[in-house]
Write an enzyme that holds these catalytic residues in place. Sequence first.
Site, PDB file in Angstrom:
ATOM      1  N   ASP A 186       0.832  -1.214   0.000  1.00 13.95           N
ATOM      2  CA  ASP A 186       0.000   0.000   0.000  1.00 13.95           C
ATOM      3  C   ASP A 186       0.863   1.260   0.000  1.00 13.95           C
ATOM      4  OD1 ASP A 186      -2.362   1.369  -0.066  1.00 13.95           O
ATOM      5  OD2 ASP A 186      -2.766   1.183   2.078  1.00 13.95           O
TER       6      ASP A 186
ATOM      7  N   ASN B  85     -10.913  -2.680  -5.593  1.00 18.81           N
ATOM      8  CA  ASN B  85     -10.111  -1.724  -6.381  1.00 18.81           C
ATOM      9  C   ASN B  85     -10.756  -1.377  -7.732  1.00 18.81           C
ATOM     10  OD1 ASN B  85      -6.914  -2.940  -5.111  1.00 18.81           O
ATOM     11  ND2 ASN B  85      -8.072  -1.139  -4.489  1.00 18.81           N
TER      12      ASN B  85
HETATM   13  C1  IPE Z   1      -5.372  -2.801  -0.328  1.00 20.39           C
HETATM   14  O1  IPE Z   1      -5.035  -1.470  -0.485  1.00 20.39           O
HETATM   15  C2  IPE Z   1      -5.398  -3.495  -1.651  1.00 20.39           C
HETATM   16  C3  IPE Z   1      -4.087  -3.690  -2.293  1.00 20.39           C
HETATM   17  C4  IPE Z   1      -2.937  -3.376  -1.791  1.00 20.39           C
HETATM   18  C5  IPE Z   1      -4.136  -4.306  -3.591  1.00 20.39           C
HETATM   19  P1  IPE Z   1      -6.161  -0.342  -0.646  1.00 20.39           P
HETATM   20  O2  IPE Z   1      -5.448   0.960  -0.779  1.00 20.39           O
HETATM   21  O3  IPE Z   1      -7.084  -0.714  -1.734  1.00 20.39           O
HETATM   22  O4  IPE Z   1      -6.934  -0.456   0.743  1.00 20.39           O
HETATM   23  P2  IPE Z   1      -7.792   0.643   1.525  1.00 20.39           P
HETATM   24  O5  IPE Z   1      -8.792   1.189   0.566  1.00 20.39           O
HETATM   25  O6  IPE Z   1      -6.838   1.690   1.997  1.00 20.39           O
HETATM   26  O7  IPE Z   1      -8.392  -0.111   2.677  1.00 20.39           O
HETATM   27  C1  IPE Z   2      -1.548   0.201  -3.402  1.00 20.30           C
HETATM   28  O1  IPE Z   2      -1.301   1.568  -3.447  1.00 20.30           O
HETATM   29  C2  IPE Z   2      -1.681  -0.401  -4.789  1.00 20.30           C
HETATM   30  C3  IPE Z   2      -3.025  -0.881  -5.123  1.00 20.30           C
HETATM   31  C4  IPE Z   2      -4.055  -0.906  -4.332  1.00 20.30           C
HETATM   32  C5  IPE Z   2      -3.224  -1.357  -6.480  1.00 20.30           C
HETATM   33  P1  IPE Z   2      -2.477   2.608  -3.460  1.00 20.30           P
HETATM   34  O2  IPE Z   2      -2.827   2.914  -4.890  1.00 20.30           O
HETATM   35  O3  IPE Z   2      -3.608   2.136  -2.644  1.00 20.30           O
HETATM   36  O4  IPE Z   2      -1.791   3.882  -2.831  1.00 20.30           O
HETATM   37  P2  IPE Z   2      -2.448   4.898  -1.791  1.00 20.30           P
HETATM   38  O5  IPE Z   2      -2.979   4.100  -0.655  1.00 20.30           O
HETATM   39  O6  IPE Z   2      -3.538   5.616  -2.532  1.00 20.30           O
HETATM   40  O7  IPE Z   2      -1.330   5.795  -1.395  1.00 20.30           O
HETATM   41 MG    MG Z   3      -4.060   2.359  -0.679  1.00 15.38          MG
END
Ligand code: IPE
Ligand code: IPE
Ligand code: MG
Length: 261
Positions: free
Chosen positions: A34, A82
């Site tokens: 994340d 996602n």
């Molecule tokens: C979790 O991260 C999913 C992945 C890393 C693929 P998210 O960024 O989607 O999770 P939330 O929305 O912060 O809970």
């Molecule tokens: C995790 O990084 C990757 C995926 C969920 C695909 P994020 O895209 O959630 O990054 P933040 O949480 O917005 O910084």
């Molecule tokens: Mg995230």
Amino acid sequence: MSRALATASSRTQPVLPVGLDAARLPAHVAVIMDGNGRWARRRGLPRVMGHREGVEALKRTLRLCSDWGIGALTAYAFSTENWNRPGEEVSFLMTLFERVLARELEGLEREQVRIRFLGDLEPLPPGLRELIANATARTAANSGIHFNVCTNYGGRAELVHAARRLAEQAARGELDPARIDEELFAAQLHTAGEPDPDLLIRTSGEQRISNFLLWQLAYAELHITDVLWPDFNEAALTTALLDYQNRQRRFGGVAPTPHQP
Ligand code: IPE
Ligand code: IPE
Ligand code: MG
């Protein structure tokens, strides 16, 4: 030029960072990658640049886990939730998965990595599904690290899917419901055959599970770091493993009493 996804998995004596005990490494590490978006924003870049850099962090992590003799790495790449992101970000990610997989397959094969994709793969673009099927088949017999990429993965969806499969077997008269136990249930999950993760790492400081491996994480040790995923490196992985090795796992039991002289 990007380096191959993993190196030296055939090494017999892994060289571990100082302080790590080779005998007490987790057999299975899971990671919620994340913070890609925040990494990019902090640099004034579009979010998707964070995803591109996140691939490099995943390659580093896989290589280190493989070199250090960790048996399995399971990474959360795309959740069932996602899809709710803006359309351009979703399509960028799908294209990125395709490109990376096509580019890295040879290296995975060479390094004996066994790759699998866990989740509901049906809704993925057909080109990506083909690459996934090919990579899975071509690495299935490999003897190295098990690398599981959770793609369109949701813990709840996985549990519902398992329940439905068992119910179907019971409805056909092939399964006595009284025989359903934890082992039989776990055999219907995407992770069937893999030991449960010993350690879960979540980057970017968020203290939640976000629908990841709800069944399998029952007794995992949790390591949450403020490091953003694209910055995750050898030092950050070492910190996570040292943290893990300092935990006392009890699995609901009691701590062993210290030896009284
Ligand atoms: C979790 O991260 C999913 C992945 C890393 C693929 P998210 O960024 O989607 O999770 P939330 O929305 O912060 O809970
Ligand atoms: C995790 O990084 C990757 C995926 C969920 C695909 P994020 O895209 O959630 O990054 P933040 O949480 O917005 O910084
Ligand atoms: Mg995230």
